[in-house]
Design an enzyme around this catalytic site. Sequence first.
Site, PDB file in Angstrom:
ATOM      1  N   ILE A 263      -5.857  -5.384   0.864  1.00  0.00           N
ATOM      2  CA  ILE A 263      -6.705  -6.503   0.500  1.00  0.00           C
ATOM      3  C   ILE A 263      -7.603  -6.196  -0.159  1.00  0.00           C
ATOM      4  CG2 ILE A 263      -5.589  -7.594   2.874  1.00  0.00           C
ATOM      5  CD1 ILE A 263      -8.755  -6.623   3.819  1.00  0.00           C
ATOM      6  N   VAL A 365     -10.096  -2.536  -3.181  1.00  0.00           N
ATOM      7  CA  VAL A 365      -8.641  -2.543  -2.666  1.00  0.00           C
ATOM      8  C   VAL A 365      -8.899  -1.425  -1.349  1.00  0.00           C
ATOM      9  CG1 VAL A 365      -6.244  -2.358  -2.550  1.00  0.00           C
ATOM     10  CG2 VAL A 365      -7.255  -3.059  -4.607  1.00  0.00           C
ATOM     11  N   SER A 366      -8.339  -2.400   0.005  1.00  0.00           N
ATOM     12  CA  SER A 366      -8.050  -1.566   1.068  1.00  0.00           C
ATOM     13  C   SER A 366      -7.240  -1.458   1.960  1.00  0.00           C
ATOM     14  CB  SER A 366      -9.865  -2.822   1.590  1.00  0.00           C
ATOM     15  OG  SER A 366      -9.520  -2.305   3.593  1.00  0.00           O
ATOM     16  N   PRO A 367      -6.550  -0.876   2.546  1.00  0.00           N
ATOM     17  CA  PRO A 367      -5.852  -0.354   3.533  1.00  0.00           C
ATOM     18  C   PRO A 367      -6.049  -1.377   4.782  1.00  0.00           C
ATOM     19  CG  PRO A 367      -6.618   1.038   3.756  1.00  0.00           C
ATOM     20  CD  PRO A 367      -7.919   0.857   2.567  1.00  0.00           C
ATOM     21  N   ASP A 476     -15.405  -1.305   3.863  1.00  0.00           N
ATOM     22  CA  ASP A 476     -14.404  -0.209   4.676  1.00  0.00           C
ATOM     23  C   ASP A 476     -15.055   1.395   5.344  1.00  0.00           C
ATOM     24  OD1 ASP A 476     -11.873  -1.137   4.558  1.00  0.00           O
ATOM     25  OD2 ASP A 476     -12.091  -0.230   2.295  1.00  0.00           O
TER      26      ASP A 476
END
Length: 837
Positions: A263, A365-367, A476
């Site tokens: 996301i 972009v983060s997981p 994050d």
Amino acid sequence: MEVTPFCLSVVVSFHRISSALTSRHHYHVTHTLSLALFFFLLHIRTGPAAQINFMGYARAGQTAHGIHQRLRARAFIIGQRMENTNHDVKETMKAEPIEMEEQKYKSYYWDTAALIQRHRNDLRNHNDMQHQHQQQRTKQYSDVLLDPNKTVCFVSIDAGMGSDLINMRVVQRLNEETNGTTTERSLQGLCRIDNLSISATHTHSAPAGFLQYALFQITSLGFSDEVFQAYTEGIVQAIRKAFHNIEPVEINVAQGLLFNVSINRSPTSYLLNPEEERLEYAAQGDTDKNMVQLTFTASQSGEKRGLLNWFAVHGTSMNASNQLISGDNKGYASYLSERYFNGNETLTGDGRFVAAFASTNLGDVSPNTVGPRCTDTGLPCDIVTSTCGGDCMKCVAQGPGRTDHHSTEIIGRKQYEHSLQLLQDTNKEQVKVVGPVAFRHSFVEMSNVTIWLKDGNITHTCPAALGYSFAGGTTDGPGDFPFHQGTNTSYPFWNMMGGFLSIPTAEEIYCQFPKPILLNVGKCVVPYSWDPNTIPISIFRIGHVFILNVPSEFTTMAGRRLRKAVQNVLESQNVMNTSIVIAGLANSYSHYVTTEQEYASQRYEAASTLYGKHTLTAYIQEFERITTDLLQNSPSESAASPPDLYDQQISLVPPVLLDTIGLGYRFGSVAIDAKDQYRTNETVGVSFRSSNPRNNQRIGGTFLTVDILSGIDGEWHTIYVDSDWCTQYRWKGGDGYLGVSFAEIHWNIPKETTTGLYRICHNGTRNTIIGVIEMSLDHIPGWMVSSLLGSYAINIVLQIARMALYLSHSLRRATTEKLAHFHYKDFHGCSRAFLVR
Ligand SMILES: *[C@@H]1O[C@H](CO)[C@@H](O)[C@H](O)[C@H]1NC(C)=O
Ligand SMILES: *[C@@H]1O[C@H](CO)[C@@H](O)[C@H](O)[C@H]1NC(C)=O
Ligand SMILES: *[C@@H]1O[C@H](CO)[C@@H](O)[C@H](O)[C@H]1NC(C)=O
Ligand SMILES: *[C@@H]1O[C@H](CO)[C@@H](O)[C@H](O)[C@H]1NC(C)=O
Ligand SMILES: *[C@@H]1O[C@H](CO)[C@@H](O)[C@H](O)[C@H]1NC(C)=O
Ligand SMILES: *[C@@H]1O[C@H](CO)[C@@H](O)[C@H](O)[C@H]1NC(C)=O
Ligand SMILES: *[C@@H]1O[C@H](CO)[C@@H](O)[C@H](O)[C@H]1NC(C)=O
Ligand SMILES: *[C@@H]1O[C@H](CO)[C@@H](O)[C@H](O)[C@H]1NC(C)=O
Ligand SMILES: *[C@@H]1O[C@H](CO)[C@@H](O)[C@H](O)[C@H]1NC(C)=O
Ligand SMILES: *[C@@H]1O[C@H](CO)[C@@H](O)[C@H](O)[C@H]1NC(C)=O
Ligand SMILES: *[C@@H]1O[C@H](CO)[C@@H](O)[C@H](O)[C@H]1NC(C)=O
Ligand SMILES: CC(=O)N[C@H]1CO[C@H](CO)[C@@H](O)[C@@H]1O
């Protein structure tokens, strides 16, 4: 809660690496030198498994306490054969037009990375066969000379980011040490500064301290030579290994979209980009979902040899509480892929197939796909500032899993499965790569690039500076209160604090607008540069695939604009149907790059866009330049290379002083043993009396083995090592332990484990300065000596003596090398045998 180990000795053991180098024969150097011996054979690397801070979240307390997964370097050398094989270099100098090359070209690639040199009986036959196979291959291809001007070397490493200093050392090492056979000689000069790219996967669970700029060393207590040497050594060994596996291959490229793995963590910034531009990417949305994958297949046997892919996602599935070294989601995806192709019976680290999941434009972009939530209320955070009631520390993004470990598995597995699909998909999505191999490289003085704007105006980039929101961190890994993202006004108090380092001039403030400057890093030079002002960029061409190597984290839209700009240059020169990828975090580190529009929002990524709002424009302009050079076969201009600050590095990380053990105990003996029997899916835990793992990082080796008793030959055969996902090695030691430490080994028994007798073993290395005395006591049983010399009282005396020695340079000069020499001894122990049903 977490105490930085050795916090007392931090102050005392302050030393400069430079003094270490000038006094080569004195003691802390000898320490590194003797470590180098262990490194020599091996090429899988892991940073020190204990006490060293992790790079990424910048948390002082997040130090390594063991290994979940060993970090790896995966090297690919792709090149064209020298036109003229009679080694007459002059003959091959004639430049050829690119198009003519298309059909003649052949490409070679060597895989790497993965062999562990271990003394093992179990796989001996298998290994003998492999060895013979390898020798045949070496024999077959040893006469192949690659054209250094038509070769690129790409290395993906499980680490936080690339480092210009590491590139310099790797190239030096490759040139110094390749003096063996003919094949070794042809490695000399093959991978150089201009055609080597070392790109990091951006795992946030790998040791820090290997970057030469001061900003990155704050939480890691300065530079860590151990980490630096381990990374360098691992990469050199990976490249060498790749080189020895020379083989003609067919390369295919495939791509496909992968959803639900990422996301955007600054969606409000993304929305500031023009709507018509965003609509172009409507199918993918606010992060890139496209995975681009190269696969390598042996031309002769048709066997799959390796894969290299790029997919944009941060290595932040493991969160800031993790203290075990890990490759994060990319490392796990590589693990699964290599295990699939090499087979379960091949030990992790052995095997021919190499799978690199490399990083790309993952800036925003983060997981953590569930998204940011307030830790107190469970509600979504304020979306513009990423705070909960004004506090950024309470706003944390959650992964899809129950724990961060579980999230890593989910995000890693999805990338692996997608990659497998791309590889096995035999339809027209697979495109054979044909065309020449070429490259262009340039150092760019990013702090002062003159930019020609589209409207004809001339402007320039700014000296590096970090904004307030840099200290706000991301969802994050949140930063510190009272900072938060999206800060665009400055406060006198923090300006004063930051001003201790360097006060920005009015011009600099204007240049960076609307970024309020917190740290004027481009101008901080005490004790040495805080951030790079000169950065490396390069473009690699492999047929119609183009790799853009950048030393930074491009956001989604910044990456799209760069790729599009390069595509336009290529198409203007009639190079069509290309695949263009960005290799992120490569060869140095200069934080983030956002678009001009995103820059205005001053969230974390924008505050970390070092060189002002025109940073992306400067990148695009420079890439247009080197791409044109590449197509026109003309050399690229380059600024001077970045400085080599190695001799100035300050290290506050104390060396391992002593390993002690209670009287009557033996190093490697079992403190807590296994039970009699277990079922699958249970976890075996065994604790050994051990030593500091920094004594010997066992590069290419392992701290633990899980062995099975064979019913056929009655021997123990190793099935798992410390690289495996089902094992964990935890080191318990440090401050409160007075040099005593324990190795806790956990094995989560996989479902497919067969019924049988198993054991868990631990190998370690202990450190004693009084090796001389110890050796003279050789007739006394080893355990007695070690427990005698390992007793608290004796060790406290020795520790004081050693500290004094360490402190006093003149004393150090006066003492003989023998006395000052660290002395290492290996030890080994195994648990009782236990039954798994
Ligand atoms: C590679 O290119 C450089 C510069 O164009 C040239 O000096 C060198 O001789 C070339 N090397 C080979 C092996 O063609
Ligand atoms: C290279 O040669 C030097 C001197 O001849 C020698 O000391 C060194 O060990 C050699 N290195 C390798 C890797 O063979
Ligand atoms: C993503 O996951 C959601 C549920 O988590 C599912 O409904 C959706 O279909 C998935 N999308 C894709 C493209 O797989
Ligand atoms: C190999 O291991 C995986 C899990 O690690 C398992 O799912 C698979 O069944 C195993 N394959 C064989 C042939 O044992
Ligand atoms: C990290 O994840 C673990 C569980 O996986 C959780 O207990 C811990 O609170 C998390 N830490 C942070 C800083 O988010
Ligand atoms: C930036 O570069 C220009 C020329 O390109 C030069 O005139 C100017 O002095 C430089 N500025 C700094 C601060 O170095
Ligand atoms: C370009 O320069 C002109 C004249 O100095 C100025 O009016 C205009 O705003 C500039 N445009 C940009 C985009 O900076
Ligand atoms: C700062 O941000 C606020 C919204 O957060 C906005 O209203 C304001 O215009 C911004 N100021 C500048 C100078 O960009
Ligand atoms: C590019 O690809 C398209 C189809 O995707 C094809 O029609 C066209 O011929 C290709 N062009 C070149 C120059 O290969
Ligand atoms: C394995 O154990 C975990 C908890 O440790 C449990 O959640 C899971 O359901 C178990 N799986 C099986 C197949 O028993
Ligand atoms: C561990 O130590 C024993 C005894 O020295 C040795 O035989 C074995 O090969 C070592 N194992 C590993 C994996 O290093
Ligand atoms: C910067 C650099 O390493 N340049 C080298 C590139 O490769 C050619 C050919 O090997 C050398 O001549 C350059 O010195």
